[in-house]
Scaffold this motif. Structure first.
Motif, mmCIF file in Angstrom:
data_model
loop_
_atom_site.group_PDB
_atom_site.id
_atom_site.type_symbol
_atom_site.label_atom_id
_atom_site.label_comp_id
_atom_site.label_asym_id
_atom_site.label_seq_id
_atom_site.Cartn_x
_atom_site.Cartn_y
_atom_site.Cartn_z
ATOM 1 N N CYS A 229 37.125 53.349 35.798
ATOM 2 C CA CYS A 229 38.034 54.080 34.930
ATOM 3 C C CYS A 229 38.628 53.167 33.869
ATOM 4 N N ASP A 230 39.250 53.785 32.887
ATOM 5 C CA ASP A 230 39.994 53.057 31.869
ATOM 6 C C ASP A 230 41.392 52.794 32.437
ATOM 7 N N PRO A 231 41.747 51.553 32.695
ATOM 8 C CA PRO A 231 43.031 51.268 33.331
ATOM 9 C C PRO A 231 44.240 51.585 32.448
ATOM 10 N N TYR A 232 44.000 51.821 31.175
ATOM 11 C CA TYR A 232 45.085 52.140 30.243
ATOM 12 C C TYR A 232 45.237 53.649 30.019
ATOM 13 N N ASP A 233 44.421 54.435 30.701
ATOM 14 C CA ASP A 233 44.416 55.890 30.490
ATOM 15 C C ASP A 233 44.738 56.624 31.794
ATOM 16 N N ASP B 34 29.305 51.891 38.879
ATOM 17 C CA ASP B 34 29.910 53.170 38.548
ATOM 18 C C ASP B 34 29.051 54.328 39.049
ATOM 19 N N PRO C 266 43.417 50.514 39.488
ATOM 20 C CA PRO C 266 43.130 50.381 38.063
ATOM 21 C C PRO C 266 43.736 49.126 37.440
ATOM 22 N N HIS D 208 44.229 45.714 35.420
ATOM 23 C CA HIS D 208 43.718 45.311 34.104
ATOM 24 C C HIS D 208 42.821 44.089 34.210
ATOM 25 N N ASP E 240 42.518 59.647 32.628
ATOM 26 C CA ASP E 240 41.195 59.273 33.110
ATOM 27 C C ASP E 240 41.255 58.891 34.589
ATOM 28 N N SER F 237 39.157 49.805 37.692
ATOM 29 C CA SER F 237 39.026 49.470 36.283
ATOM 30 C C SER F 237 37.610 49.028 35.915
ATOM 31 N N TYR F 238 37.183 49.444 34.738
ATOM 32 C CA TYR F 238 35.900 48.953 34.232
ATOM 33 C C TYR F 238 36.062 47.610 33.538
ATOM 34 N N LYS F 239 37.268 47.068 33.509
ATOM 35 C CA LYS F 239 37.542 45.787 32.858
ATOM 36 C C LYS F 239 37.476 44.652 33.877
#
Length: 103
Positions: A47-51, A40, A6, A8, A54, A29-31
């Motif tokens: 995934c959300d790398p900040y969550d 996906d 994940p 950033h 998730d 990460s989706y970023k």
């Protein structure tokens, strides 16, 4: 069983390419540029790398759904072979030099 990455931001994450070549599904990460490598739900799950919740939910999903995870891993390996195999890379380099010298 699953590559969890994940990050950033990455320029060209070799760990993802290496995991795909081993036939492993990926939670990433989706970023950044990662979605250029992983569609996906196809070669892995974004995934959300900040969550952290998730990320954990998506890892648990793949661990609980081994057939889906194995299918994603197989598709990931095929994608890497189609994009990064020696023959493909050599051909891309050759074509690049031909364009540079107008041949």
């Amino acid at each position: 069983e699953v590559c969890v990455y994940p990050s950033h931001i990455e320029a060209n994450p070799m760990v993802i390419i290496e995991s795909m070549s081993c036939g492993k599904p990926i939670v990433a990460s989706y970023k950044g540029p990662i979605p250029e490598l992983i569609e996906d739900g196809v070669e892995g799950i974004l995934c959300d790398p900040y969550d952290p919740v998730d990320i954990a939910q998506k890892v648990i999903y793949l661990l609980q759904h081994k057939i889906v995870a194995n299918q994603m891993g197989e598709l990931a390996r095929k994608k890497v072979l189609n994009l990064f195999s020696k023959d493909v890379v050599v051909e891309k380099i050759y074509q690049y030099y031909c364009e540079c010298f107008d041949e």
